[in-house]
Design an enzyme around this catalytic site. Structure first.
Site, PDB file in Angstrom:
ATOM      1  N   SER A 235       1.014  -1.123  -0.165  1.00 17.68           N
ATOM      2  CA  SER A 235      -0.093  -0.137  -0.012  1.00 17.68           C
ATOM      3  C   SER A 235       0.813   1.255  -0.053  1.00 17.68           C
ATOM      4  CB  SER A 235      -1.126  -0.183   1.237  1.00 17.68           C
ATOM      5  OG  SER A 235      -1.859   1.013   1.115  1.00 17.68           O
ATOM      6  N   ASP A 379      -6.178  -4.049  -1.309  1.00 14.84           N
ATOM      7  CA  ASP A 379      -4.971  -3.735  -0.494  1.00 14.84           C
ATOM      8  C   ASP A 379      -4.216  -4.886   0.013  1.00 14.84           C
ATOM      9  OD1 ASP A 379      -3.336  -2.612   1.388  1.00 14.84           O
ATOM     10  OD2 ASP A 379      -4.337  -0.842   1.617  1.00 14.84           O
TER      11      ASP A 379
END
Length: 534
Positions: A235, A379
Site C-alpha cells: 500500500s 490492499d
C-alpha cells in the site's frame, strides 16, 4: 400307391404348420429336474415356482419381479441404442481431447523453436542497432511466454547476453539488462550479504518511514537505492518503494510529493463520500487516484526498471480476493526467478507500475477493488501488512547461496487503546474492530523474525503514537504532529539506528569480489577450464 408308400417312407418328419391347431399345453406341474434342464434358467423362475408357494409373503414380490422381468424385453433395443450413442459421444470427446492436446504440442513446439531462433539470431549479428532490436524482440517473446526461459537457457542465452552487456552502446546495455532479468539472471548483491528494506502499509503515516530512512541516509552517506538490494512495500509502503527504488527520488522531495499526494487523493465531501460508500464501497474517488498514478508513473512496465543498472529489486504486494479462501498474496515484481525456482507467492513482472500501486493500495472502504486480468485485487494489508517475511522469502529465491546482511523493517506507527469493553460481552463495533486489528497486525511478524534471524541482522522501527492518526489524515498540523512523534521515537532509539547503519555499511571483502569476478567470467564463457564454484 406303391410310389406314395415309398415317398412316405423316405419323407422326414413334417414341420408343424403355423396355421394348424396348437398342441395341448404341458402340465403345470414341473419337477426340479425340469429347471436344471431348462435352456434359459432364471433365478426369478426358480423363486417364483418353488419358494413363493412355501412363503406367502413373497407372493406380492413375485408379481412385481415377474413384471420387471417382462419390462426389459420391451426396452432392450433402446438401451442398446443409448449405449451406442454414449459410446459415440465418448469417442468424440476422446478425439476432441487428443486434437486439443496435439494442437497444444504443436503450439509449444513452435514457441520453443521460435525461442531457439531468437537466441541463435543474437549470435549471428554484429551491427549494434540490429543487435539491440533483436534483444528487445527476445525480451518481448520471454515476457509473453515465460515458460520458454528454460529453452533459452539451454540454448546458452546467458553467456551470449552477458558478453553483449560488455558493449559500450548504452541502449544495447539497457536492452540486455532487461532480457537478463526476464530470463531470471540476478546480479551479485551490493554488500557482504543481502540487504532488505520492507515498508508496512499505513496511508499518510508513511511519513514515519521516510523519517527513519532520512536518518539512515545521513549516517551512511548513501541514498536508499544504493543501500538495499531488495525493497518491498504494501500500500503506502509500495508507493515509497517505487519512489525510492525505481524512480530514485531524493528523500526531501519524497516528503513534499507525499504530502501533496495525500492532499489530492484524500479530499472528499462527507456527503458525497457517504453516497459513494453505499454505491461502490469506496469513500474516495478511485478514478482520480488512478489518473494521478498514471500521470506520475506513466505507462511503463515493471520489468522496464531493470534497464537501470542502479535499480534494486522492487516489489509491491496486493491481495487477490476472487480465488476463494484463504486470500492469496500477489507480488508485483520488477524481476523474474530462474527456471526451476518457484516462489511461494503468486506474481509477475508483466504489469504496469501504476497498476501495481493501484492494486496494492485498494483499501476496502477507501478505494474500489482493482480488476486486473481475471483477478480482483485489494490492499495487500488485508493479508500481509508487514511484508518483511515475504521479502526475505523472495530474496532467498533470488540469491539462494547468499546470507542475509541486514533486514530493515519500517512500520507506520502503532497506537494502543485502553480496554473499556465489558467483561461479559463486546459490541458488534468492537468485534469488527478486533477482527480488522488482528488482520492488519504487524507486530506478530516482527516477534517471529526477531526470534529467528541472526543477531545484528534484523532491525525494526515502528514508533508508538500518543494519538490514533487515521490512514487518510491530510491536515498539515496532524502530519507535523506525526513527524514530531517519530522524531522523539528515533531519538530514544539512536543506538539501534547507528547499529543498523554500521551493518548496512559493511562492504565486500577482496576474496568475495574475486569469487564473483571468477563466476561472472565462467558464466560469460561456458566451457573454459575454470570453475564457477569459487
Amino acid at each position: 400307391s406303391d410310389n406314395k408308400i415309398k415317398f412316405n417312407q423316405n419323407k422326414k418328419l413334417p414341420l408343424p404348420c403355423p396355421f394348424s391347431t396348437p398342441a395341448p399345453a404341458p402340465s403345470p406341474k414341473k419337477g426340479f429336474t425340469h429347471y436344471l434342464s431348462y435352456p434359459r434358467p432364471s433365478v426369478q423362475a426358480f423363486v417364483g415356482s418353488y419358494i413363493a408357494p412355501l412363503v406367502p409373503k413373497f407372493r406380492g414380490d413375485t408379481k412385481s419381479i415377474a413384471a420387471e422381468k417382462d419390462k426389459p424385453v420391451a426396452v432392450e433395443e433402446p438401451t442398446v441404442e443409448n449405449a451406442g450413442e454414449k459410446t459415440e459421444s465418448e469417442e468424440e470427446k476422446v478425439k476432441q481431447h487428443l486434437l486439443t492436446q496435439r494442437e497444444k504440442i504443436i503450439a509449444r513446439v513452435s514457441v520453443d523453436n521460435r525461442t531457439r531462433a531468437l537466441v541463435k539470431g543474437l549470435q549471428r549479428v554484429t551491427d549494434v542497432k540490429l543487435l539491440t532490436s533483436r534483444v528487445e524482440e527476445l525480451s518481448c517473446h520471454l515476457l509473453e511466454f515465460p515458460e520458454t526461459r528454460g529453452v533459452s537457457v539451454k540454448e546458452s542465452v546467458l553467456p551470449c547476453l552477458l558478453r553483449l552487456r560488455q558493449a559500450r552502446d548504452l541502449p544495447l546495455q539497457a536492452a540486455v539488462r532487461e532480457a537478463l532479468a526476464l530470463v531470471g539472471y540476478t546480479e551479485p548483491v551490493k554488500g557482504r550479504g543481502i540487504r532488505v528494506l520492507a515498508i508496512d502499509g499505513g496511508g499518510t503515516r508513511g511519513l514515519l518511514a521516510l523519517q527513519t530512512l532520512q536518518k539512515l541516509q545521513n549516517l551512511t552517506g548513501k541514498r536508499v537505492h544504493q543501500l538495499f538490494d531488495y525493497i518491498c512495500g504494501v500500500s503506502t509502503g509500495a508507493i515509497l518503494a517505487f519512489m525510492l527504488g525505481i524512480f530514485q527520488i531524493p528523500l526531501e522531495e519524497c516528503e513534499e510529493m507525499y504530502r501533496k499526494l495525500g492532499a489530492d487523493v484524500f479530499k472528499q465531501n462527507v456527503i458525497v463520500g457517504t453516497v459513494k460508500m453505499g454505491w461502490s464501497h469506496a469513500f474516495y474517488d478511485s478514478e482520480i487516484w488512478e489518473n494521478i498514478l498514471k500521470e506520475r508513473m506513466g505507462e511503463g512496465y515493471m520489468i522496464e526498471s531493470a534497464r537501470d543498472p542502479h535499480c534494486p529489486k522492487v516489489s509491491a504486494v496486493s491481495a487477490i480476493v476472487n480465488r476463494g479462501l484463504p486470500l492469496k498474496a500477489y507480488v508485483f515484481r520488477n524481476y523474474r526467478l530462474m527456471p526451476g525456482v518457484k516462489s511461494h507467492y503468486l506474481g509477475d513482472c508483466k504489469h504496469k507500475m501504476w497498476q501495481a500501486i493501484r492494486a496494492s493500495s485498494a483499501a476496502p472502504g477507501y478505494f474500489q477493488e482493482f480488476v486486473l486480468g481475471k483477478d480482483l485485487h485489494q490492499d495487500g494489508g488485508l493479508l500481509i501488512n508487514n511484508p518483511t517475511a515475504l521479502a526475505i522469502h523472495e530474496c532467498k529465491c533470488l540469491w539462494p547461496n547468499t546470507p542475509l546482511q541486514c533486514v530493515l523493517s519500517l512500520g507506520t506507527g502503532r497506537f494502543e487503546t485502553a480496554g473499556k469493553n465489558s467483561t461479559t460481552y463486546t459490541s458488534l463495533k468492537a468485534k469488527l474492530t478486533n477482527v480488522i486489528s488482528s488482520a492488519t497486525d504487524t507486530e506478530e511478524v516482527h516477534t517471529m523474525l526477531d526470534a529467528l534471524l541472526p543477531p545484528d541482522t534484523y532491525f525494526r522501527f515502528n514508533p508508538y503514537m500518543s494519538e490514533d492518526i487515521p490512514l487518510n489524515e491530510n491536515r498539515a498540523e496532524k502530519l507535523n504532529f506525526l513527524k514530531s512523534e517519530g522524531e522523539r521515537y528515533l531519538e530514544r532509539n539512536e543506538a539501534k539506528l547507528k547499529k543498523a547503519a554500521s551493518v548496512l555499511g559493511q562492504e565486500k571483502s577482496t576474496i568475495q569480489r574475486l569469487a564473483e569476478w571468477a563466476k561472472l567470467k565462467a558464466d560469460m564463457y561456458e566451457g573454459l577450464p575454470f570453475s564457477s564454484k569459487l
